[in-house]
Motif scaffolding. Structure first.
Motif, mmCIF file in Angstrom:
data_model
loop_
_atom_site.group_PDB
_atom_site.id
_atom_site.type_symbol
_atom_site.label_atom_id
_atom_site.label_comp_id
_atom_site.label_asym_id
_atom_site.label_seq_id
_atom_site.Cartn_x
_atom_site.Cartn_y
_atom_site.Cartn_z
ATOM 1 N N THR A 5 -22.783 -56.394 -38.037
ATOM 2 C CA THR A 5 -21.935 -55.305 -37.561
ATOM 3 C C THR A 5 -20.513 -55.454 -38.083
ATOM 4 O OG1 THR A 5 -23.281 -55.100 -35.555
ATOM 5 C CG2 THR A 5 -21.082 -54.113 -35.497
ATOM 6 N N ALA A 6 -19.987 -56.678 -38.047
ATOM 7 C CA ALA A 6 -18.633 -56.930 -38.553
ATOM 8 C C ALA A 6 -18.542 -56.599 -40.035
ATOM 9 C CB ALA A 6 -18.243 -58.385 -38.305
ATOM 10 N N ILE A 7 -19.558 -56.989 -40.796
ATOM 11 C CA ILE A 7 -19.575 -56.708 -42.238
ATOM 12 C C ILE A 7 -19.604 -55.206 -42.476
ATOM 13 C CG2 ILE A 7 -20.956 -56.895 -44.351
ATOM 14 C CD1 ILE A 7 -21.779 -59.726 -43.349
ATOM 15 N N GLU A 9 -18.585 -52.770 -40.506
ATOM 16 C CA GLU A 9 -17.299 -52.160 -40.135
ATOM 17 C C GLU A 9 -16.259 -52.376 -41.229
ATOM 18 O OE1 GLU A 9 -15.781 -53.305 -36.334
ATOM 19 O OE2 GLU A 9 -17.513 -52.487 -35.260
ATOM 20 N N LEU A 10 -16.211 -53.589 -41.761
ATOM 21 C CA LEU A 10 -15.229 -53.895 -42.804
ATOM 22 C C LEU A 10 -15.545 -53.154 -44.099
ATOM 23 C CD1 LEU A 10 -14.787 -57.684 -42.020
ATOM 24 C CD2 LEU A 10 -13.076 -55.885 -41.706
ATOM 25 N N LEU A 11 -16.824 -53.015 -44.413
ATOM 26 C CA LEU A 11 -17.218 -52.246 -45.599
ATOM 27 C C LEU A 11 -16.782 -50.789 -45.458
ATOM 28 C CD1 LEU A 11 -20.774 -53.677 -46.328
ATOM 29 C CD2 LEU A 11 -18.794 -53.795 -47.854
ATOM 30 N N HIS A 12 -17.063 -50.208 -44.297
ATOM 31 C CA HIS A 12 -16.696 -48.810 -44.075
ATOM 32 C C HIS A 12 -15.186 -48.624 -44.035
ATOM 33 C CE1 HIS A 12 -20.636 -47.055 -43.724
ATOM 34 N NE2 HIS A 12 -21.015 -48.009 -42.891
ATOM 35 N N ALA A 13 -14.454 -49.686 -43.712
ATOM 36 C CA ALA A 13 -12.991 -49.615 -43.700
ATOM 37 C C ALA A 13 -12.408 -49.783 -45.099
ATOM 38 C CB ALA A 13 -12.418 -50.671 -42.758
ATOM 39 N N GLY A 14 -13.275 -50.089 -46.096
ATOM 40 C CA GLY A 14 -12.817 -50.139 -47.481
ATOM 41 C C GLY A 14 -12.443 -51.506 -48.009
ATOM 42 N N HIS A 15 -12.887 -52.568 -47.359
ATOM 43 C CA HIS A 15 -12.546 -53.912 -47.811
ATOM 44 C C HIS A 15 -13.467 -54.378 -48.935
ATOM 45 C CE1 HIS A 15 -10.047 -53.862 -44.350
ATOM 46 N NE2 HIS A 15 -11.074 -53.782 -43.537
ATOM 47 N N GLY A 16 -12.972 -55.295 -49.746
ATOM 48 C CA GLY A 16 -13.742 -55.851 -50.839
ATOM 49 C C GLY A 16 -14.730 -56.910 -50.361
ATOM 50 N N ASN A 17 -15.757 -57.152 -51.171
ATOM 51 C CA ASN A 17 -16.814 -58.101 -50.808
ATOM 52 C C ASN A 17 -16.283 -59.505 -50.543
ATOM 53 O OD1 ASN A 17 -18.459 -55.932 -51.297
ATOM 54 N ND2 ASN A 17 -19.507 -56.815 -53.061
ATOM 55 N N LYS A 18 -15.435 -60.003 -51.436
ATOM 56 C CA LYS A 18 -14.946 -61.378 -51.284
ATOM 57 C C LYS A 18 -14.058 -61.533 -50.057
ATOM 58 C CE LYS A 18 -15.489 -62.731 -56.075
ATOM 59 N NZ LYS A 18 -14.863 -63.206 -57.300
ATOM 60 N N ALA A 19 -13.212 -60.536 -49.808
ATOM 61 C CA ALA A 19 -12.347 -60.603 -48.632
ATOM 62 C C ALA A 19 -13.184 -60.594 -47.351
ATOM 63 C CB ALA A 19 -11.355 -59.448 -48.632
ATOM 64 N N ALA A 21 -16.334 -61.559 -47.073
ATOM 65 C CA ALA A 21 -17.069 -62.825 -47.012
ATOM 66 C C ALA A 21 -16.203 -63.935 -46.422
ATOM 67 C CB ALA A 21 -17.559 -63.207 -48.404
ATOM 68 N N LYS A 22 -14.951 -63.978 -46.814
ATOM 69 C CA LYS A 22 -14.052 -65.012 -46.274
ATOM 70 C C LYS A 22 -13.774 -64.798 -44.799
ATOM 71 C CE LYS A 22 -11.863 -66.343 -50.560
ATOM 72 N NZ LYS A 22 -10.641 -66.541 -51.315
ATOM 73 N N ALA A 32 -22.396 -58.062 -50.663
ATOM 74 C CA ALA A 32 -22.786 -57.140 -51.735
ATOM 75 C C ALA A 32 -24.153 -56.516 -51.451
ATOM 76 C CB ALA A 32 -22.796 -57.864 -53.078
ATOM 77 N N ALA A 33 -25.078 -57.305 -50.910
ATOM 78 C CA ALA A 33 -26.415 -56.788 -50.598
ATOM 79 C C ALA A 33 -26.345 -55.735 -49.489
ATOM 80 C CB ALA A 33 -27.342 -57.931 -50.193
ATOM 81 N N ILE A 34 -25.524 -55.985 -48.462
ATOM 82 C CA ILE A 34 -25.373 -55.017 -47.379
ATOM 83 C C ILE A 34 -24.680 -53.754 -47.902
ATOM 84 C CG2 ILE A 34 -24.246 -54.583 -45.153
ATOM 85 C CD1 ILE A 34 -24.747 -57.587 -44.519
#
Length: 140
Positions: A5-7, A9-19, A21-22, A32-34
């Motif tokens: 869920t956290a991933i 939300e962050l994806l939909h908010a426009g964050h990059g994969n590496k950021a 992941a950290k 990236a898979a999600i």
């Protein structure tokens, strides 16, 4: 909040994969898979003068209610800050630039119920607060 869920939300908010992941403590390949499952495009962000958005995201942690907690440095008055190549900037101002892609006017503050929230969708500059007050009146 679970990791998936956290991933999301962050994806939909426009964050990059590496950021992401950290922040969430997973491999960037997992993010990236999600992203691919959700059909979201990869984000390639040019760095802005003076700071990197990834540096901002690396110092945040999602908390309940869609807020972001600052895990980085605080100045002597308790304001979340980030040192950049051109000096010290508040996390609020950086968050505002991330969300609105413009420099804020006047002080930037959280406009939500969480003290010191640095979520880009939750910060407001002075004209935004004045507009809110003109419509709804001053906060009690």
């Amino acid at each position: 909040m679970n990791t998936r869920t956290a991933i999301e939300e962050l994806l939909h908010a426009g964050h990059g994969n590496k950021a992401i992941a950290k922040q969430v403590h997973v491999r960037h390949q997992t993010v990236a898979a999600i992203r691919a499952e959700l059909g979201l495009p990869n984000i390639v962000r040019p760095s802005r003068a003076g700071y990197s958005e990834d540096a901002f995201w690396q110092r945040t942690q999602p908390v309940d209610g869609g807020h972001l907690n600052w895990t980085g440095h605080y100045n002597s008055t308790g304001v979340p800050c980030l040192r950049t190549t051109d000096g010290m900037h508040t996390a609020y101002r950086i968050a505002f630039r991330i969300r609105w892609r413009r420099d804020p006017v006047g002080p930037v503050k959280p406009g939500c119920s969480m003290d010191r929230c640095v979520h880009p969708d939750h910060v407001e500059d002075q004209p935004m607060r004045q507009q809110y007050e003109a419509i709804f009146g001053a906060a009690a």
